[in-house]
Design an enzyme around this catalytic site. Sequence first.
Site, PDB file in Angstrom:
ATOM      1  N   SER A   1       0.841  -1.199   0.000  1.00  0.00           N
ATOM      2  CA  SER A   1       0.000   0.000   0.000  1.00  0.00           C
ATOM      3  C   SER A   1       0.872   1.242   0.000  1.00  0.00           C
ATOM      4  CB  SER A   1      -0.866  -0.023   1.266  1.00  0.00           C
ATOM      5  OG  SER A   1      -1.519   1.198   1.434  1.00  0.00           O
TER       6      SER A   1
ATOM      7  N   TYR B   1      -1.565  -0.476  10.699  1.00  0.00           N
ATOM      8  CA  TYR B   1      -1.882  -1.204   9.469  1.00  0.00           C
ATOM      9  C   TYR B   1      -0.734  -1.049   8.474  1.00  0.00           C
ATOM     10  CZ  TYR B   1      -3.868  -1.816   4.772  1.00  0.00           C
ATOM     11  OH  TYR B   1      -4.078  -2.168   3.466  1.00  0.00           O
TER      12      TYR B   1
ATOM     13  N   LYS C   1       2.056  -3.771   6.692  1.00  0.00           N
ATOM     14  CA  LYS C   1       2.415  -3.880   5.264  1.00  0.00           C
ATOM     15  C   LYS C   1       3.923  -3.724   5.062  1.00  0.00           C
ATOM     16  CE  LYS C   1      -1.644  -4.616   3.518  1.00  0.00           C
ATOM     17  NZ  LYS C   1      -1.962  -5.835   2.800  1.00  0.00           N
TER      18      LYS C   1
ATOM     19  N   ASN D   1     -13.392   4.071   3.494  1.00  0.00           N
ATOM     20  CA  ASN D   1     -12.817   4.891   2.433  1.00  0.00           C
ATOM     21  C   ASN D   1     -13.798   5.910   1.865  1.00  0.00           C
ATOM     22  OD1 ASN D   1     -11.225   1.902   1.717  1.00  0.00           O
ATOM     23  ND2 ASN D   1     -10.086   3.723   2.274  1.00  0.00           N
TER      24      ASN D   1
END
Length: 382
Positions: A144, A172, A176, A233
């Site tokens: 991401s 988060y 990643k 989102n």
Amino acid sequence: MAVGTVLITGGTGYIGSFTSLALLQHGYKVVIVDSLYNSSKVSLDRIELLCGKRPEFHQVDITDEEGLNKVFAAHEDIDSVIHFAALKVCVLGHPRHASAHENTGCWRIRRDPLEYYRVNVGGTITLLRCMQKHNVHNIVFSSSATVYGDATRVPNMIPIPEHCPIGPTNPYGRTKSTIELIITDFIDAERNNAKKANKPFEQWNGALLRYFNPAGSHPSGIMGEDPLGVPFNLLPLLGQVATGQREKLLVFGEDYSSRDGTAIRDYIHVVDLAKGHLAALNHLRDAKPGVRAWNLGSGRGCTVFEMINAFSKVVGRPLKYEVVGRRAGDVLDLTANPARANEELGWKTELTLEDACEDLWRWVSNNPKGYRQEPPKELLEA
Ligand code: NAD
Ligand code: WQD
């Protein structure tokens, strides 16, 4: 004969279902592993409706090593993995946790980081062990743009190139960036082990795909994002405002140093994003580059207000919003420099922000209950 067999973890989810469709359309055989934590099997029906082929499906959790090994053993032809399965950022209120938490508007990740590390990092380690055991050498990983964090902290990093220093601003993002390191170390080690054993080492390869902001739905209007909990989102939330499921959009801050005070993102149509996976997979198989990161973005930044205007135009009426304070962990600008993916993968975005808005509107206005309803007949017949 299939050009290859790909195991897709998280393949019934939003980006996974579009990528499964793209792979099937390009002659690959697709085997999906998904726990259905945040998706439904209806996406398999929609994939089949759109391309006439159905992926193989196994309801397995990626943290379940025995279950995952059985899938690899049952499909000895798997030669590559595309790894989507993860807990993504969501607000509390996901139905699987509704009894424990009311929707407070807080990010679940901020309350429960260990669960994110267990599933995202732990699940990836389990997957890599299974790949090692079953001699599957190529992995494409859903990373991401979030791994860059606030790229404006370093001079001249907007638009963001892959060499921008990593610095995620939330747990988060740290799952990643941790997974990126694990995949890099794992593939380096496998290459070295193979070299020492005089075996071909070039076969071990990994693509770290740093997505910018995925948006949009299938142009047919029968496949799209259908999150089970409260969306996090911007675009799904705007969709809910447009369909009357939400009264207004909360705009998180208009005091950023952007052209209109709201934060800038690089929205990429999910159909383009799916094609990026195909390009990366083909590149791993043909060029055998080792582990490499690629930005998947358009290179064009769009503010929150610009997005509200673009979507309102498609819907044909103004959409209600209210400006509130900044959301914790948000950054000013995440706009990609996609030159590396353009040059090395031969991939670039083809669809526009307007396409994403139109396709999203076709999806949400025709399927307000997402996959929990049959799509309108006229869309199926079109
Ligand atoms: P999604 O939630 O729609 O898809 C993820 C899929 O993984 C779901 O089908 C879910 O059921 C499955 N899953 C979750 N935990 C699992 C487990 N333990 N075992 C097996 N399956 C499991 O999310 P998405 O938007 O399609 O995102 C796909 C990937 O892309 C994720 O890794 C996400 O972190 C990453 N990503 C997403 C975005 C975004 O904005 N959507 C941006 C950047 C990166
Ligand atoms: C876009 C812009 C918000 C909602 C997040 C994760 C990232 C990633 C994708 C996935 C921001 C603003 C949003 C709202 C708003 N990965 N906004 N009101 O924050 O760029 O990325 O999702 O799982 O890791 O951090 O995307 O769509 O949430 O926000 O004003 O109700 O819209 O502040 O500027 P983001 P987003």
